[in-house]
Design a protein around this motif. Sequence first.
Motif, PDB file in Angstrom:
ATOM      1  N   LEU A  41       0.834  -1.201   0.000  1.00  0.00           N
ATOM      2  CA  LEU A  41       0.000   0.000   0.000  1.00  0.00           C
ATOM      3  C   LEU A  41       0.871   1.255   0.000  1.00  0.00           C
ATOM      4  O   LEU A  41       0.627   2.191  -0.766  1.00  0.00           O
ATOM      5  CB  LEU A  41      -0.952   0.013   1.202  1.00  0.00           C
ATOM      6  N   VAL A  42       1.892   1.274   0.836  1.00  0.00           N
ATOM      7  CA  VAL A  42       2.790   2.432   0.900  1.00  0.00           C
ATOM      8  C   VAL A  42       3.441   2.671  -0.455  1.00  0.00           C
ATOM      9  O   VAL A  42       3.467   3.805  -0.957  1.00  0.00           O
ATOM     10  CB  VAL A  42       3.864   2.247   2.008  1.00  0.00           C
ATOM     11  N   GLU A  43       3.942   1.607  -1.070  1.00  0.00           N
ATOM     12  CA  GLU A  43       4.581   1.743  -2.387  1.00  0.00           C
ATOM     13  C   GLU A  43       3.587   2.223  -3.434  1.00  0.00           C
ATOM     14  O   GLU A  43       3.901   3.111  -4.238  1.00  0.00           O
ATOM     15  CB  GLU A  43       5.190   0.409  -2.818  1.00  0.00           C
ATOM     16  N   ASN A  44       2.377   1.667  -3.441  1.00  0.00           N
ATOM     17  CA  ASN A  44       1.376   2.063  -4.427  1.00  0.00           C
ATOM     18  C   ASN A  44       0.945   3.510  -4.260  1.00  0.00           C
ATOM     19  O   ASN A  44       0.778   4.238  -5.242  1.00  0.00           O
ATOM     20  CB  ASN A  44       0.167   1.133  -4.374  1.00  0.00           C
ATOM     21  N   ALA A  48       1.762   6.329  -7.030  1.00  0.00           N
ATOM     22  CA  ALA A  48       0.626   7.010  -7.661  1.00  0.00           C
ATOM     23  C   ALA A  48       0.684   8.521  -7.449  1.00  0.00           C
ATOM     24  O   ALA A  48       0.260   9.285  -8.324  1.00  0.00           O
ATOM     25  CB  ALA A  48      -0.687   6.446  -7.119  1.00  0.00           C
ATOM     26  N   ARG A  49       1.206   8.954  -6.322  1.00  0.00           N
ATOM     27  CA  ARG A  49       1.331  10.400  -6.074  1.00  0.00           C
ATOM     28  C   ARG A  49       2.302  11.042  -7.047  1.00  0.00           C
ATOM     29  O   ARG A  49       2.139  12.199  -7.408  1.00  0.00           O
ATOM     30  CB  ARG A  49       1.815  10.663  -4.640  1.00  0.00           C
ATOM     31  N   HIS A  84       5.049   6.112   5.066  1.00  0.00           N
ATOM     32  CA  HIS A  84       6.248   5.364   5.439  1.00  0.00           C
ATOM     33  C   HIS A  84       5.846   3.964   5.897  1.00  0.00           C
ATOM     34  O   HIS A  84       4.891   3.809   6.673  1.00  0.00           O
ATOM     35  CB  HIS A  84       6.974   6.107   6.560  1.00  0.00           C
ATOM     36  N   HIS A  85       6.585   2.978   5.453  1.00  0.00           N
ATOM     37  CA  HIS A  85       6.321   1.598   5.863  1.00  0.00           C
ATOM     38  C   HIS A  85       6.942   1.331   7.231  1.00  0.00           C
ATOM     39  O   HIS A  85       8.078   1.731   7.495  1.00  0.00           O
ATOM     40  CB  HIS A  85       6.889   0.623   4.831  1.00  0.00           C
ATOM     41  N   ILE A  86       6.185   0.665   8.079  1.00  0.00           N
ATOM     42  CA  ILE A  86       6.697   0.198   9.367  1.00  0.00           C
ATOM     43  C   ILE A  86       6.464  -1.310   9.412  1.00  0.00           C
ATOM     44  O   ILE A  86       5.374  -1.769   9.092  1.00  0.00           O
ATOM     45  CB  ILE A  86       6.018   0.916  10.564  1.00  0.00           C
ATOM     46  N   ARG A  87       7.504  -2.060   9.721  1.00  0.00           N
ATOM     47  CA  ARG A  87       7.365  -3.511   9.759  1.00  0.00           C
ATOM     48  C   ARG A  87       6.438  -3.915  10.898  1.00  0.00           C
ATOM     49  O   ARG A  87       6.555  -3.418  12.013  1.00  0.00           O
ATOM     50  CB  ARG A  87       8.747  -4.140   9.938  1.00  0.00           C
TER      51      ARG A  87
END
Length: 138
Positions: A41-44, A48-49, A84-87
Amino acid sequence: MNSYRAEAQGKCSILPFLFLLREFDDLTLAPMYVYCDNEALVENVNNAREQSRPQFPNDALKASWDVLQAVVRLAKLLPQIIFHHIRGYQDTEVALDKLSRPAKLNIQADKLAGNYQRLSSHKNIPAPMIDGTHCHLI
């Protein structure tokens, strides 16, 4: 509902609040991170932005396209928001007191979501129409 869609729906709930807070209180929001444990989701959203090409009609056939577009549309209104992605589930490897604040908050959010899943009746309610998605299949 899969975790991607659930995370995206969560972002759709906080971003309008931040937008309205800025608009009605005439605030200049400092750069802020929105954390998410769903890396796809973060990457998409970030891709897209930055995307300059227009959407193709067949893009709308992708899974969870409607909710992704809602997040992206809201994110474009708030350029100071940084996704930002958080594991996730870091508490299984590291002591809770050694984790960063975002990791601790993610653990707490996951526990609350788990409690809701256990306690809810799981009625089969149709997904709401998301603003900006011109069709909706049920």
